[in-house]
Design an enzyme around this catalytic site. Structure first.
Site, PDB file in Angstrom:
ATOM      1  N   THR A 192       0.879  -1.372  -0.341  1.00 38.32           N
ATOM      2  CA  THR A 192       0.011  -0.306  -0.182  1.00 38.32           C
ATOM      3  C   THR A 192       0.663   1.014   0.066  1.00 38.32           C
ATOM      4  O   THR A 192       1.858   1.375   0.525  1.00 38.32           O
ATOM      5  CB  THR A 192      -0.478   0.677   1.249  1.00 38.32           C
ATOM      6  OG1 THR A 192      -1.162   1.567   1.660  1.00 38.32           O
ATOM      7  CG2 THR A 192       0.090  -0.317   2.086  1.00 38.32           C
ATOM      8  N   ASP A 193       0.011   2.260  -0.886  1.00 40.56           N
ATOM      9  CA  ASP A 193       1.230   4.054  -0.641  1.00 40.56           C
ATOM     10  C   ASP A 193       1.318   3.996   1.169  1.00 40.56           C
ATOM     11  O   ASP A 193       1.457   4.843   1.217  1.00 40.56           O
ATOM     12  CB  ASP A 193       0.373   4.761  -2.048  1.00 40.56           C
ATOM     13  CG  ASP A 193      -1.058   5.136  -1.268  1.00 40.56           C
ATOM     14  OD1 ASP A 193      -1.708   4.683  -0.320  1.00 40.56           O
ATOM     15  OD2 ASP A 193      -1.224   6.056  -1.423  1.00 40.56           O
ATOM     16  N   GLU A 194       0.032   3.430   1.809  1.00 42.70           N
ATOM     17  CA  GLU A 194       0.123   4.269   3.269  1.00 42.70           C
ATOM     18  C   GLU A 194       1.566   4.245   4.069  1.00 42.70           C
ATOM     19  O   GLU A 194       1.864   4.495   5.111  1.00 42.70           O
ATOM     20  CB  GLU A 194      -0.984   3.290   3.918  1.00 42.70           C
ATOM     21  CG  GLU A 194      -2.469   3.755   3.197  1.00 42.70           C
ATOM     22  CD  GLU A 194      -3.664   3.727   4.016  1.00 42.70           C
ATOM     23  OE1 GLU A 194      -3.041   3.442   5.451  1.00 42.70           O
ATOM     24  OE2 GLU A 194      -4.707   3.110   3.582  1.00 42.70           O
ATOM     25  N   TYR A 208      -1.953  -0.700  10.712  1.00 45.96           N
ATOM     26  CA  TYR A 208      -2.274  -1.305   9.606  1.00 45.96           C
ATOM     27  C   TYR A 208      -0.420  -1.076   8.675  1.00 45.96           C
ATOM     28  O   TYR A 208      -0.011  -2.122   8.268  1.00 45.96           O
ATOM     29  CB  TYR A 208      -3.399  -0.908   9.096  1.00 45.96           C
ATOM     30  CG  TYR A 208      -3.377  -0.958   7.592  1.00 45.96           C
ATOM     31  CD1 TYR A 208      -3.495  -2.804   6.655  1.00 45.96           C
ATOM     32  CD2 TYR A 208      -3.057   0.035   6.718  1.00 45.96           C
ATOM     33  CE1 TYR A 208      -3.089  -3.224   5.461  1.00 45.96           C
ATOM     34  CE2 TYR A 208      -3.550  -0.009   5.210  1.00 45.96           C
ATOM     35  CZ  TYR A 208      -3.007  -1.997   4.865  1.00 45.96           C
ATOM     36  OH  TYR A 208      -3.210  -2.337   3.019  1.00 45.96           O
ATOM     37  N   LYS A 231       2.170  -3.600   6.986  1.00 41.22           N
ATOM     38  CA  LYS A 231       2.176  -3.058   6.140  1.00 41.22           C
ATOM     39  C   LYS A 231       4.130  -3.521   5.152  1.00 41.22           C
ATOM     40  O   LYS A 231       4.712  -3.266   4.839  1.00 41.22           O
ATOM     41  CB  LYS A 231       1.790  -2.965   4.654  1.00 41.22           C
ATOM     42  CG  LYS A 231       0.314  -3.150   4.695  1.00 41.22           C
ATOM     43  CD  LYS A 231      -0.431  -4.174   4.387  1.00 41.22           C
ATOM     44  CE  LYS A 231      -0.021  -4.188   2.873  1.00 41.22           C
ATOM     45  NZ  LYS A 231      -0.712  -5.911   2.238  1.00 41.22           N
TER      46      LYS A 231
END
Ligand SMILES: NC(=O)c1ccc[n+]([C@@H]2O[C@H](COP(=O)([O-])OP(=O)(O)OC[C@H]3O[C@@H](n4cnc5c(N)ncnc54)[C@H](O)[C@@H]3O)[C@@H](O)[C@H]2O)c1
Length: 240
Positions: free
Chosen positions: A134-136, A160, A164
């Site tokens: 994810t870009d998060e 989260y 990741k």
């Protein structure tokens, strides 16, 4: 040429889209999914009688099961979608995010690496482990910030995204340490059919239809970038 994919998390929102695309294109898909609250076999209704799709209920952290699937089906690629994926849940209960996203991914990598290293050379060179991230992992953007790139430093802000980011590090380390041919894609928020209604767009849509409040974080000024799930799955295939 037709390929064989071991897809994890293929009953979830994005994984099911990828599975539907590949099965309809004639590839063979072995779909390993634990069927947590967000996994739904109805997402795969369209292919329930397809001879080139095998669904297996199980955990990516179950090494014996993963070994059996690798030996039986000899995939050309493993595509890892399986994850706990909802930020709000990670704030309430981070442990399960560490268990699946970090420990589960590491077990999957180790088992795949041990199987991969004994393949004959041509198959070993062509094999890919594709990790969906994810870009998060790059944090958040303010109004005037430039877009994230692959070189943006990691700055995860939630349990989260920390889980990741950790799994991304393990994927990188398996490539650097053991030479496992890995690919990581860090997509932005997805939208489209079959998304679990806890996520922003389906939640807003359902709340609006019911005349309920529309909950947002902060002042509503955060920048979010949206990617249609089918475009995302096309891109994963291109990258692979
Ligand atoms: N949805 C988004 O906007 C978005 C954006 C960027 C990245 N991602 C990433 O894409 C991937 C898929 O996201 P999604 O939105 O489809 O998530 P999802 O929650 O809809 O699906 C996750 C799937 O993984 C399965 N699963 C969970 N734990 C498992 C385990 N231990 N073993 C096997 N299967 C397990 C679930 O049953 C479910 O089917 C995730 O890795 C997520 O981090 C999602």
């Amino acid at each position: 040429m037709k390929s064989t994919y071991l897809v994890t998390g293929g009953a979830g929102f994005i994984g099911s889209c990828f599975v539907l695309q590949r099965v309809k294109a004639g590839d063979n898909v072995i779909n390993l999914d634990k069927l947590t609250y967000s996994g739904n076999l109805e997402n795969l209704d369209e292919i329930k009688n397809a001879p080139n799709h095998v669904f297996v209920r199980g955990d990516i952290g179950d090494e014996q099961l993963v070994i059996e699937l690798l030996e039986k089906y000899q995939p050309d690629a493993v595509v890892n979608f399986a994850a706990e994926s909802h930020v709000d849940r990670s704030i309430l209960d981070p442990d399960v995010f560490v268990k699946t996203n970090v420990l589960g991914t590491e077990v999957l990598l180790r088992v795949v690496k041990d199987w991969w290293k004994n393949l004959e050379e041509e198959k070993r060179n062509k094999f890919r482990f594709h990790h969906i991230s994810t870009d998060e992992v790059f944090g958040t953007l303010s109004m005037d910030d430039p877009a994230f790139t692959e070189d943006t430093p990691f700055a995860p802000n939630s349990p989260y995204s920390a889980s990741k980011a950790s799994s991304d590090h393990f994927v990188r380390a398996y490539h650097e340490t053991y030479g496992l041919p890995t690919v990581i894609t860090n997509c932005s928020n997805n939208y489209g059919p079959r998304q679990f209604p806890e996520k922003l767009i389906p939640l807003m849509t359902l709340n609006a239809l019911a005349g309920k409040a529309l909950p947002i974080y902060g002042t509503g000024e955060n920048i979010r970038d949206w990617l249609h799930v089918e475009d995302h799955c096309d891109a994963i295939y291109e990258v692979l």
